[in-house]
Design a protein around this motif. Structure first.
Motif, mmCIF file in Angstrom:
data_model
loop_
_atom_site.group_PDB
_atom_site.id
_atom_site.type_symbol
_atom_site.label_atom_id
_atom_site.label_comp_id
_atom_site.label_asym_id
_atom_site.label_seq_id
_atom_site.Cartn_x
_atom_site.Cartn_y
_atom_site.Cartn_z
ATOM 1 N N MET A 107 9.706 -36.440 12.110
ATOM 2 C CA MET A 107 9.720 -35.791 10.622
ATOM 3 C C MET A 107 8.317 -35.422 10.321
ATOM 4 N N VAL A 108 8.175 -34.182 10.033
ATOM 5 C CA VAL A 108 6.980 -33.519 9.858
ATOM 6 C C VAL A 108 6.353 -33.665 8.181
ATOM 7 N N ILE A 109 7.256 -33.048 7.496
ATOM 8 C CA ILE A 109 7.182 -33.269 5.997
ATOM 9 C C ILE A 109 8.045 -34.078 5.418
ATOM 10 N N GLY A 132 -3.700 -26.390 2.777
ATOM 11 C CA GLY A 132 -3.606 -27.493 3.528
ATOM 12 C C GLY A 132 -4.367 -27.011 4.934
ATOM 13 N N ARG A 133 -4.812 -28.201 5.562
ATOM 14 C CA ARG A 133 -5.389 -28.057 7.071
ATOM 15 C C ARG A 133 -4.372 -27.744 8.056
ATOM 16 N N ASN A 134 -4.891 -27.173 9.213
ATOM 17 C CA ASN A 134 -4.140 -26.762 10.156
ATOM 18 C C ASN A 134 -3.151 -27.949 10.628
ATOM 19 N N GLY A 135 -1.759 -27.735 10.978
ATOM 20 C CA GLY A 135 -0.806 -28.878 11.369
ATOM 21 C C GLY A 135 -0.541 -30.014 10.346
ATOM 22 N N GLU A 149 -2.033 -19.851 2.179
ATOM 23 C CA GLU A 149 -3.214 -19.196 2.139
ATOM 24 C C GLU A 149 -4.308 -20.130 2.315
ATOM 25 N N GLN A 150 -5.563 -19.871 2.931
ATOM 26 C CA GLN A 150 -6.568 -20.592 3.278
ATOM 27 C C GLN A 150 -7.674 -20.380 2.371
ATOM 28 N N ASP A 151 -7.698 -19.064 1.766
ATOM 29 C CA ASP A 151 -8.797 -18.513 1.072
ATOM 30 C C ASP A 151 -8.792 -19.116 -0.659
ATOM 31 N N GLY A 205 1.979 -29.208 8.251
ATOM 32 C CA GLY A 205 3.306 -28.965 7.876
ATOM 33 C C GLY A 205 3.779 -27.786 6.803
ATOM 34 N N LYS A 206 2.731 -26.882 6.615
ATOM 35 C CA LYS A 206 2.971 -26.005 5.807
ATOM 36 C C LYS A 206 3.853 -25.012 6.332
ATOM 37 N N THR A 207 4.042 -24.453 7.614
ATOM 38 C CA THR A 207 4.900 -23.515 8.179
ATOM 39 C C THR A 207 6.219 -24.321 8.239
ATOM 40 N N THR A 208 6.232 -25.792 8.601
ATOM 41 C CA THR A 208 7.438 -26.326 8.495
ATOM 42 C C THR A 208 8.290 -26.310 7.208
ATOM 43 N N LEU A 209 7.493 -26.449 6.333
ATOM 44 C CA LEU A 209 8.008 -26.430 4.733
ATOM 45 C C LEU A 209 8.588 -25.109 4.651
#
Ligand SMILES: Nc1ncnc2c1ncn2[C@@H]1O[C@H](COP(=O)(O)OP(=O)(O)OP(=O)(O)O)[C@@H](O)[C@H]1O
Ligand SMILES: [Mg+2]
Lengths: 229, 300
Positions: free
Chosen positions: A15-17, A34-37, A188-190, A39-43
């Motif tokens: 489970m990632v998120i 959030g930092r790389n990895g 977004e990171q910015d 789980g943002k994309t997973t969400l």
């Protein structure tokens, strides 16, 4: 508009998120940081239905869509601009846009999209795979916009793109926020851009939401603390 | 000179037969990566549809219209084979897209089942189908003779090819198919019903097997095992042409057709077959992914 309740999802057994509770109201722009990895994309994939959650509910416009296929969600008005763009490489730019029309009731590609990204009109007969990364990103956004979605998922739309195109894309996102009824989740990171466009901000770490606040109340230091490696 | 022309024409003719039997497979195996061992039986279904149409015309339709049976058989064979294809997709193949080995075994079972069905309905011995009168004979050019059925099959193969091209590159349905084959997940996320696309695409591939079956009745008697005679050839054409490259099948078919004819001309039928196999094996050593290479990512 969109409500996630106690969502838990991942790949296979891992489970990632987990414990994700999140809400997007009508006409709101919600940013996820959030930092790389983490789980943002997973969400976002779980919201789109690419991954089915192990636990929890995805509620869209008052309906439980947790078990629905992505194509159903797309037809309900959810537009998706994935990280990595996912352009159809052997379809022309124009054909890519026509596939974008599948989700909505529109028959034609809206001129507005070409106003946002004139390059797509010029290159309409080129293969999607022959465009540069920045051009593909513009195409991916345009492809999601042509069906007039009521809800947009944008996964790091400015990642790895040269500054002047980043500005174009940020301009388009602001224009959508100001001039249409579309709600948005934007990864977004910015932080500067986030503060200028978001209504509400969530920060994710290790697969869970660790910080959330209305955009105008954000304390930069607190956010940076979660973003620094 | 005449020998050369005749060999060329025979190669072209054999190539067009191979193309016709492989076109459907180029869609279901080449594009969709489904190993359908029952593809030959879909060809058989097309052939028996033609046989049944002929009998209907003999028994119920005035004699002067007899030739029409064959013209009508082509679309009907296509529809019937497509319907069988749909049935297979819905009941079986749909669940096996990610399991090539299972689908190989399951469709092999279907192929035996369909053969037995044909045996039960039509009997084990081969049956003949009378060619329509407008396809009897041929044209003579000097000392060369071009039989009409072979010219007709050449034309039919080209028409089918053009039809497939128009469908895949000029229609909305075709565009959806290409999108799904290039990036299934993204197509689904944009609102394309990938299940519907799979079903329709498989049905179309099956339909072209039916057309091939119809055409094969021009070349000889048909029986329950007619499909097994052609299935290997069909897979060979698609593999040589390049799996995933729809029009690689054209190069594959005419290449094999031509070399096969040349080898048979130099040696004899069975030795020619051996040589063509050796050639194909050598060719695939050199170019494992076939003549035309475009990777199909349909099942990523
Ligand atoms: N297809 C996959 N199969 C298995 N694990 C995956 C897969 N995709 C991502 N992961 C894992 O899930 C975790 C979260 O990945 P995710 O892509 O959601 O992160 P992210 O927050 O979007 O990162 P980034 O900022 O780099 O885009 C990572 O540890 C990653 O290795
Ligand atoms: Mg990501």
């Amino acid at each position: 508009m969109l409500k996630l309740a106690d969502l838990e999802a991942g790949y296979g057994e891992s489970m990632v998120i987990r414990n994700i509770d999140l809400e997007v109201k009508e006409n709101q722009v919600v940013c996820i940081m959030g930092r790389n990895g983490v789980g943002k994309t997973t969400l976002l994939k779980t919201i789109m239905g690419i991954i089915s959650p192990k636990k929890g509910e995805v509620n869209y416009q008052g309906n439980d869509i947790t078990k629905k296929r992505p194509s159903f969600r797309a037809k309900q008005g959810i537009g998706y601009v994935p990280q990595g763009r996912e352009i159809f490489p052997k379809l022309t730019v124009y054909e890519n846009l026509l596939i974008g029309l599948e989700a909505g009731n529109e028959k034609e590609v809206n001129e507005k999209v070409y106003e946002y990204f004139p390059i797509l009109k010029e290159f309409r007969n080129r293969n999607g795979g022959d465009l540069s990364g920045g051009q593909q990103q513009q195409l991916a956004i345009a492809r999601a916009l042509v069906s007039n979605p009521s809800f947009l998922l944008l996964d790091e739309p400015t990642e790895g793109i040269q500054p002047n195109i980043v500005q174009d894309i940020q301009g388009v996102i602001k224009d959508i926020k100001e001039n249409s009824q579309t709600s948005m989740i934007l990864v977004e990171q910015d932080l500067e851009f986030v503060k200028s466009v978001a209504d509400y901000v969530y920060v994710v770490d290790h697969g869970s939401i660790v910080y959330e606040k209305a955009a105008h109340e954000i304390d930069d230091e607190e956010v940076y603390q979660y973003l620094s490696v | 000179m005449t020998d050369l022309m005749v060999t060329l024409f025979n190669g072209l003719s054999l190539g067009s037969i191979l193309l016709l039997i492989a076109l459907g497979l180029a869609i279901t195996f080449g594009l969709m990566n489904v190993i359908n061992m029952a593809h030959g039986e879909l060809i058989m279904i097309g052939a028996y549809v033609t046989f049944v149409m002929q009998n209907i015309f003999i028994n119920y339709i005035p004699e002067q219209y007899f030739d029409l049976y064959f013209i009508l058989s082509i679309p009907i064979a296509m529809v019937v084979a497509a319907a069988f294809g749909m049935l297979m997709e819905v009941s079986l193949i749909r669940y096996l897209y990610k399991r090539p080995l299972d689908s190989l075994l399951a469709t092999w079972g279907v192929s035996l089942l369909l053969q037995q069905l044909a045996r039960t309905i039509f009997g084990a011995p081969n049956v003949g189908v009378k060619s329509p009168s407008f396809l009897e004979g041929g044209v003579e050019v000097g000392s060369m003779y071009f039989a009409y059925p072979r010219l007709f099959i050449l034309g039919l193969a080209l028409v089918c090819l053009a039809g497939i091209y128009l469908y895949f590159y000029k229609t909305g349905n075709g565009r959806r198919v290409r999108a799904v084959m290039q990036n299934r997940q993204m197509a689904e996320c944009l609102g394309v019903s990938t299940r519907k696309v799979d079903l329709i695409t498989f049905a179309i591939g099956s339909g072209f097997a039916g057309v091939a079956g119809c055409a094969l009745t021009l070349l000889g008697a048909i029986g329950p095992t007619i499909g097994t005679n052609y299935i290997i050839d069909a897979f060979m054409v698609v593999v040589v042409g390049g799996v995933g490259a729809l029009f690689g099948a054209v190069a594959g078919a005419f290449g094999i057709g031509f070399f096969n004819t040349v080898f048979e001309f130099w040696t004899n039928a069975s030795l020619g077959k051996v040589f063509i196999f050796l050639l194909i094996i050598a060719f695939l050593q050199w170019r494992p992914s076939g003549l035309v290479t475009t990777r199909s990512r349909s099942l990523d």
